[in-house]
Design an enzyme around this catalytic site. Sequence first.
Site, mmCIF file in Angstrom:
data_model
loop_
_atom_site.group_PDB
_atom_site.id
_atom_site.type_symbol
_atom_site.label_atom_id
_atom_site.label_comp_id
_atom_site.label_asym_id
_atom_site.label_seq_id
_atom_site.Cartn_x
_atom_site.Cartn_y
_atom_site.Cartn_z
ATOM 1 N N THR A 250 0.804 -1.232 0.000
ATOM 2 C CA THR A 250 0.000 0.000 0.000
ATOM 3 C C THR A 250 0.835 1.281 0.000
ATOM 4 O O THR A 250 0.284 2.379 0.060
ATOM 5 C CB THR A 250 -0.963 0.008 1.210
ATOM 6 O OG1 THR A 250 -0.188 -0.272 2.383
ATOM 7 C CG2 THR A 250 -2.052 -1.029 1.058
ATOM 8 N N GLY A 293 12.474 17.220 -1.454
ATOM 9 C CA GLY A 293 12.621 18.675 -1.411
ATOM 10 C C GLY A 293 13.615 19.171 -2.442
ATOM 11 O O GLY A 293 13.320 20.104 -3.200
ATOM 12 N N LEU A 294 14.775 18.532 -2.516
ATOM 13 C CA LEU A 294 15.824 19.054 -3.394
ATOM 14 C C LEU A 294 15.546 18.774 -4.873
ATOM 15 O O LEU A 294 15.878 19.599 -5.732
ATOM 16 C CB LEU A 294 17.190 18.502 -2.979
ATOM 17 C CG LEU A 294 17.675 18.995 -1.607
ATOM 18 C CD1 LEU A 294 19.087 18.533 -1.325
ATOM 19 C CD2 LEU A 294 17.600 20.523 -1.486
ATOM 20 N N HIS A 552 33.791 4.170 -26.227
ATOM 21 C CA HIS A 552 34.239 5.562 -26.346
ATOM 22 C C HIS A 552 33.508 6.233 -27.497
ATOM 23 O O HIS A 552 33.322 5.616 -28.536
ATOM 24 C CB HIS A 552 35.742 5.593 -26.633
ATOM 25 C CG HIS A 552 36.253 6.986 -26.893
ATOM 26 N ND1 HIS A 552 36.540 7.859 -25.872
ATOM 27 C CD2 HIS A 552 36.487 7.642 -28.056
ATOM 28 C CE1 HIS A 552 36.955 9.011 -26.395
ATOM 29 N NE2 HIS A 552 36.931 8.905 -27.723
#
Length: 576
Positions: A250, A293-294, A552
Amino acid sequence: MAYELKMPQLGLTMEEGTVSKWVKKEGDAVKTGDVVVEITTDKLTNEVTSEVDGTMLKIVAQEGDDVPVKGTLAWIGKPGEAVPGTGGAAAPAVPFAPAAPAVPAKPVGDKKIIVVGGGPGGYVAAIRAAQLGAKVTVVEREHLGGTCLNIGCIPTKCLLHSAELISDIKEQGAEIGVKVKGVEVDFPQVIKHKNDISKQLTSGIAGLFKMNKVAKVDGEAKFVAPGKLSVKKSDGSTEEMTADAIIVATGSINAVPPIPGLKENPNCIDSTGALSLEKLPKSMVVIGAGVIGLELACAYAAFGTKITVVEALDHMLPMLDGDLTKIGVAHMKKMGMEFNLECPVQRVDASPVGAKVVCKNKEGKEIAFEAEKVLVAVGRRANTAMLDLDAGKLDNDRGRIKVNDKMETSVPGVYAIGDCVMGYAQLAHTASAMGEVAAENIMGIEAHYDQKTNPTCVYIEPEAASVGLTEEQCKEQGLAYKVGKFPMAANGKALILNGGEGVVKIIAGKEYGEILGMHIIGPRATDLIAEGALAIGEEMTLDELIATIHSHPTVTEAMREAALQAEKRAIHTSNK
Ligand code: NAD
């Protein structure tokens, strides 16, 4: 006292090894650094060297024996010296069970399973159980896909992608020869794009359910007895449901801290609110410098919102290696974000601008920050209040369900996975991994959830990702380790992508070079971390990463170069 040669830990996930060949025999002279024995695990072969000069006194584990990590292999000492243990003989090696066979994809049984919750834990568990022959019903009260697809990971990443494009054009455009006039954020379109992606993905799950013959019931389930659910359906009816097994998935909901004035102020929003704003706010105070938040702060800062972060603790993003946090925070400051650490929020006052967040700073003085919106991101709690865990007799800690590594709860036949369980990271991929473990155990295939290969990805700017141990954790655990670092500035592709901001950091065992942790900040970090998770899961060493050719020009080359640097043989950076 004789020196005890022990089974080394050759990888973070290694629990035992097999003695494949004794290079030294009893009575042989042994010098420090001499190869004494060859060990194989199910993943690699390694030579074990002696740390002392002496004579091979007693071989305890014979060729072919399985020995647990730190189990005795042999004793080395002065000729005639007694060997510790009863009667001079060392303790026998503990035999281990052979590795588990590969898990089948074909049906193995025909059990009836109810999964409560259709998020990344529940829907994955349902599909895996159905593959194994179970008759599966998923009870979901809202949308398939749960938090991740509807109001979490995917929507946040949509906003961040729009934000990244804007930043790239504004910051890099002119320099790389792409001049765009009048770049602007069409915020309602940002939100629409996010909604479209969520819809596409959640309808994909409905399709997968059909394909795997997983049934879905629209409704909310609660326990009425151990192993028995009552489901209130969307058509108003109620049905009691039982099954051979129940999987509780849940998830979690945003925590609402008891900050005076917060609940009453409509401009205080949580992450769900921040993902569905109609208008771009000019300013936002973010309470909590955690992942939620960030990540949202980075998106809104790139859209042009003035961001002020307030955090109660003296640090941010504790799950990341300290070197990564430093680079991330420096970039976010460059984006114009303001950070206030050790600044717990005391109350929220009304303000003509929107809201006024009043905090107490380090010196104990009140300071206030006003903004149009306040994003509250102080953690998430288990979403189990409506489940009636007491009626189900499920052991829990403030709603977080207690489970073992087979995802079994205290009630036989009832399993729990994902954000609603106690003691594990609240991440979508964690929930999915747990879902497969639960489904397999129910269907009679023993499976265990292993945290060690679980990566953490933080979608700040630039992206950051970690797997295994951080340097701080290695120190705490007193491990002997070495570190290899490679700056993104020395990687061609990273230089093209973001100007070369970031670093790859590999932590490996000092003696055997087994990969203990991998930490990346820079372009594509959240994709690159899969190589680290694989390396740890497969008990790889620095040598094995180095022996693998990396294509590369790609950012992956930085991974190999960091491994080279740990061995003081980097080609494209200093080895000091
Ligand atoms: P968090 O626990 O990571 O961070 C909350 C922060 O709020 C903490 O640093 C805490 O000290 C601070 N705080 C609490 N009360 C405060 C107060 N009164 N004043 C100031 N600061 C205060 O929680 P989160 O960021 O909300 O994330 C919740 C969960 O969701 C986490 O488990 C996270 O891993 C998960 N998540 C993961 C991802 C990802 O993997 N990319 C993205 C989003 C969320």
